[in-house]
Design a protein around this motif. Sequence first.
Motif, PDB file in Angstrom:
ATOM      1  N   TYR A   1      33.400  37.222  34.175  1.00  0.00           N
ATOM      2  CA  TYR A   1      32.080  36.949  34.726  1.00  0.00           C
ATOM      3  C   TYR A   1      30.988  37.011  33.669  1.00  0.00           C
ATOM      4  O   TYR A   1      29.943  36.373  33.804  1.00  0.00           O
ATOM      5  CB  TYR A   1      31.768  37.946  35.847  1.00  0.00           C
TER       6      TYR A   1
ATOM      7  N   TYR B   1      30.096  33.562  32.333  1.00  0.00           N
ATOM      8  CA  TYR B   1      29.450  32.575  33.201  1.00  0.00           C
ATOM      9  C   TYR B   1      28.173  33.169  33.804  1.00  0.00           C
ATOM     10  O   TYR B   1      28.106  33.514  34.971  1.00  0.00           O
ATOM     11  CB  TYR B   1      30.427  32.115  34.279  1.00  0.00           C
TER      12      TYR B   1
ATOM     13  N   GLU C   1      26.187  31.469  37.135  1.00  0.00           N
ATOM     14  CA  GLU C   1      26.751  31.737  38.460  1.00  0.00           C
ATOM     15  C   GLU C   1      26.599  33.204  38.842  1.00  0.00           C
ATOM     16  O   GLU C   1      26.267  33.534  39.984  1.00  0.00           O
ATOM     17  CB  GLU C   1      28.229  31.340  38.494  1.00  0.00           C
TER      18      GLU C   1
ATOM     19  N   ASN D   1      24.287  34.576  41.747  1.00  0.00           N
ATOM     20  CA  ASN D   1      24.963  35.279  42.846  1.00  0.00           C
ATOM     21  C   ASN D   1      24.304  36.629  43.116  1.00  0.00           C
ATOM     22  O   ASN D   1      24.093  37.017  44.272  1.00  0.00           O
ATOM     23  CB  ASN D   1      26.439  35.475  42.497  1.00  0.00           C
TER      24      ASN D   1
ATOM     25  N   GLU E   1      38.544  28.873  49.339  1.00  0.00           N
ATOM     26  CA  GLU E   1      38.134  30.135  48.733  1.00  0.00           C
ATOM     27  C   GLU E   1      38.401  31.324  49.658  1.00  0.00           C
ATOM     28  O   GLU E   1      37.948  31.352  50.803  1.00  0.00           O
ATOM     29  CB  GLU E   1      36.642  30.071  48.387  1.00  0.00           C
TER      30      GLU E   1
ATOM     31  N   THR F   1      40.718  32.818  41.793  1.00  0.00           N
ATOM     32  CA  THR F   1      40.809  31.383  42.064  1.00  0.00           C
ATOM     33  C   THR F   1      41.649  30.676  41.011  1.00  0.00           C
ATOM     34  O   THR F   1      42.481  29.814  41.329  1.00  0.00           O
ATOM     35  CB  THR F   1      39.409  30.765  42.121  1.00  0.00           C
TER      36      THR F   1
ATOM     37  N   TYR G   1      34.834  19.770  42.877  1.00  0.00           N
ATOM     38  CA  TYR G   1      34.347  21.146  42.899  1.00  0.00           C
ATOM     39  C   TYR G   1      32.836  21.119  43.089  1.00  0.00           C
ATOM     40  O   TYR G   1      32.138  20.376  42.407  1.00  0.00           O
ATOM     41  CB  TYR G   1      34.713  21.862  41.595  1.00  0.00           C
TER      42      TYR G   1
ATOM     43  N   GLY H   1      30.527  23.344  42.433  1.00  0.00           N
ATOM     44  CA  GLY H   1      29.699  23.967  41.407  1.00  0.00           C
ATOM     45  C   GLY H   1      29.876  23.244  40.093  1.00  0.00           C
ATOM     46  O   GLY H   1      30.319  22.094  40.043  1.00  0.00           O
TER      47      GLY H   1
ATOM     48  N   PHE I   1      32.629  26.453  34.894  1.00  0.00           N
ATOM     49  CA  PHE I   1      32.997  27.808  35.322  1.00  0.00           C
ATOM     50  C   PHE I   1      34.512  27.959  35.353  1.00  0.00           C
ATOM     51  O   PHE I   1      35.235  27.119  35.883  1.00  0.00           O
ATOM     52  CB  PHE I   1      32.402  28.095  36.700  1.00  0.00           C
TER      53      PHE I   1
ATOM     54  N   TRP J   1      27.199  29.426  43.831  1.00  0.00           N
ATOM     55  CA  TRP J   1      28.524  28.938  43.467  1.00  0.00           C
ATOM     56  C   TRP J   1      28.683  27.442  43.645  1.00  0.00           C
ATOM     57  O   TRP J   1      29.701  26.876  43.232  1.00  0.00           O
ATOM     58  CB  TRP J   1      29.586  29.685  44.277  1.00  0.00           C
TER      59      TRP J   1
ATOM     60  N   THR K   1      33.806  26.492  48.165  1.00  0.00           N
ATOM     61  CA  THR K   1      33.044  27.608  47.589  1.00  0.00           C
ATOM     62  C   THR K   1      32.313  28.463  48.619  1.00  0.00           C
ATOM     63  O   THR K   1      31.854  29.557  48.288  1.00  0.00           O
ATOM     64  CB  THR K   1      31.980  27.083  46.600  1.00  0.00           C
TER      65      THR K   1
ATOM     66  N   HIS L   1      32.330  32.838  49.813  1.00  0.00           N
ATOM     67  CA  HIS L   1      32.137  33.672  48.628  1.00  0.00           C
ATOM     68  C   HIS L   1      30.769  34.314  48.731  1.00  0.00           C
ATOM     69  O   HIS L   1      29.815  33.691  49.211  1.00  0.00           O
ATOM     70  CB  HIS L   1      32.228  32.792  47.359  1.00  0.00           C
TER      71      HIS L   1
END
Length: 652
Positions: free
Chosen positions: A126, A129, A132, A136, A289, A329, A375, A377, A381, A426, A458, A461
């Motif tokens: 994490y 990235y 994101e 978040n 997800e 994931t 995807y 996002g 990522f 996300w 996504t 989440h």
Amino acid sequence: MYKFSSAYSRYTLLAQFVIWFLLLSQFLRIGFFIWQFDEVSWNILDVFRTLLTGLFFDFGTITFISIGSVVYYSLLPNKWIGSLMDKILVYFFTTLTIFVLVFTFFAELTFWDEFKARFNFIAVDYLIYTYEVVANIQQSYPLPVLIGGIAVLTFAFVYLFYKTQAFAKTFATTATLKTRLSVLGATIIIALFFGFFITNNQAEWSSNRYNAEISKSGIYSFFAAFRNNQIKYVDFYTSTDNDKAFDCIRKKLENSNTVYLKKEHSIHRKITSIQPSNANKNVVFILVESLSASFLKEFGNEEKITPFLDSLAQKSIFFDDLYATGNRTVRGMEAVTLCIPPTPGQSIVKRPNNQNLYTVSNVFKSRNYDCNFFYGGDGYFDNMNAYFGGNGFAIYDRGRGSVLSDEIKTVRHNITDNEVTFENAWGICDEDIFNKMLKVADLQYKTGKPFFNFVMTTSNHRPFTYPSGKIDITSGTNREGAVKYTDFALKELFKKAKTKPWFKNTVFVIIADHCASSAGKDEIDVANYHIPAFIVNLPEKSNQKITKQCSQIDLWPTLFGLFHWNYESDFFGKNVLDQNYEERALMGTYRKLVLMKKEKVMILSDQRKQAFYAWNKNNNRLKAIPMNSTFLNETIAWYQTADFLFTNKLLQ
């Protein structure tokens, strides 16, 4: 606060800082004990050992944190002690360090809330990235209040040091050469001891996973994971002769319709159907997800949060006893594209040299399919775009300026603003990504080529936000709301898809990437790897509930078997419907590797450790049983061969 010997008064602030850190760390540890009140072991010896082990690792942590200060205090000439420069530097870096540590303690609380663990490999991932993760956090927590609270606590602690005269004594006292060398030498010796002789997994002394996690120091765990983000199987795990390992796995994978195309260290084979091959059907594959099996009514949930999926379970090929290979994931993506057991360290999706591998796209490409990855996002990522783009997929994502490397020869399409109705940290909501896929499928249908569309959702989440007015749970309320919205979005997808001319010739495959949580008392919580899977829209006569125990890696071989396709395979998965299929599931964390057969569970750990358990489904606990050498050798074979093939570039 602690009063320091006059000979060491120059180090008064540093000493009080160390004690402050150790006390705060223990308060946090006690907080985790209370948080997991019903899960931890409250045996007095276990509690005592947890706190002492934690104190030991905290001491190592604060030693590394303090090295810079020790060097400064020990090398600054006496004539500059108490100068304006000295005061500015000490006040500034003390305040900054306390702010960072208080922030880290708060971050540990949020990380524990999500993963029930101290900082680990996930936290390292994490850190890379930031967009994101920061977004978040902003959408999940009241960030201004959080930062404000951290700032207030920081200045309160600095003021406490000020009131106890720690700053004054540090600025007013010189230090002899002997004192300087003794403090500097002791610090270096302690740091070298922890650096060379202490490993983070030595904190995992308890069979109760919660006690073991609480015994750790979060910061120490973070840097241990950062340093060990790739693990060579043969260096850290129980291994055997490669010839024996491959002989075992080749026997597990062979049957009457299998012919191996290479000898010895390979599982590359030709699989031939005894029935005529079906015409090429379009395939829409949806990786959902965090869809735990426990969310479905089919598995006992009474909250009515998956009404559509529950109905789908009655009119599809439904996998009743299927397990995810991991808890990330990228592990799910690895499993459903390479059909490979989880190898130690980070997922192959995130590793270098992961292009031009033999994935399911090769099977589709050999039949002239158009392969696409969707995807919501930015596919930067978790290295998703590089992995999928480097393995035969065109990319549809919500890129924010990130670019693919020159080595990746693929087409990348940006999902535009006018195609988005809702977006969070996300990515775009599940309805939007499904609508984008439908739009592309319409265009693909016109070309006359069959398509394989891989969609990653996504919405399920944290921060659990989604478009308002869709379901009866307010957006951002809880995980149950996000699950129910994803279920709603899937229902809308099928409602729209049924109006399309390509629908009758399209098979939909739905499976979770992993469970919503994998934490439990035992070193592996088996129940938290149980996920649902559906194959939808094959002829109705194919609909059934598959009760055989299996893994994510078996999904595609099963579907290819239902298609009666002839194809080449480097897959460790098997057709579950084959009469010779042997029930088993493969799963793991980035350090623990598991083979499960029915209720028997073998776990391989680094430092060449093994443990054998019986799994009680009623209370979801593992009970140690005598070692079974045959079971152990098979477990070693699955993981050793998988690691061997990737590290030696034999999957390309």
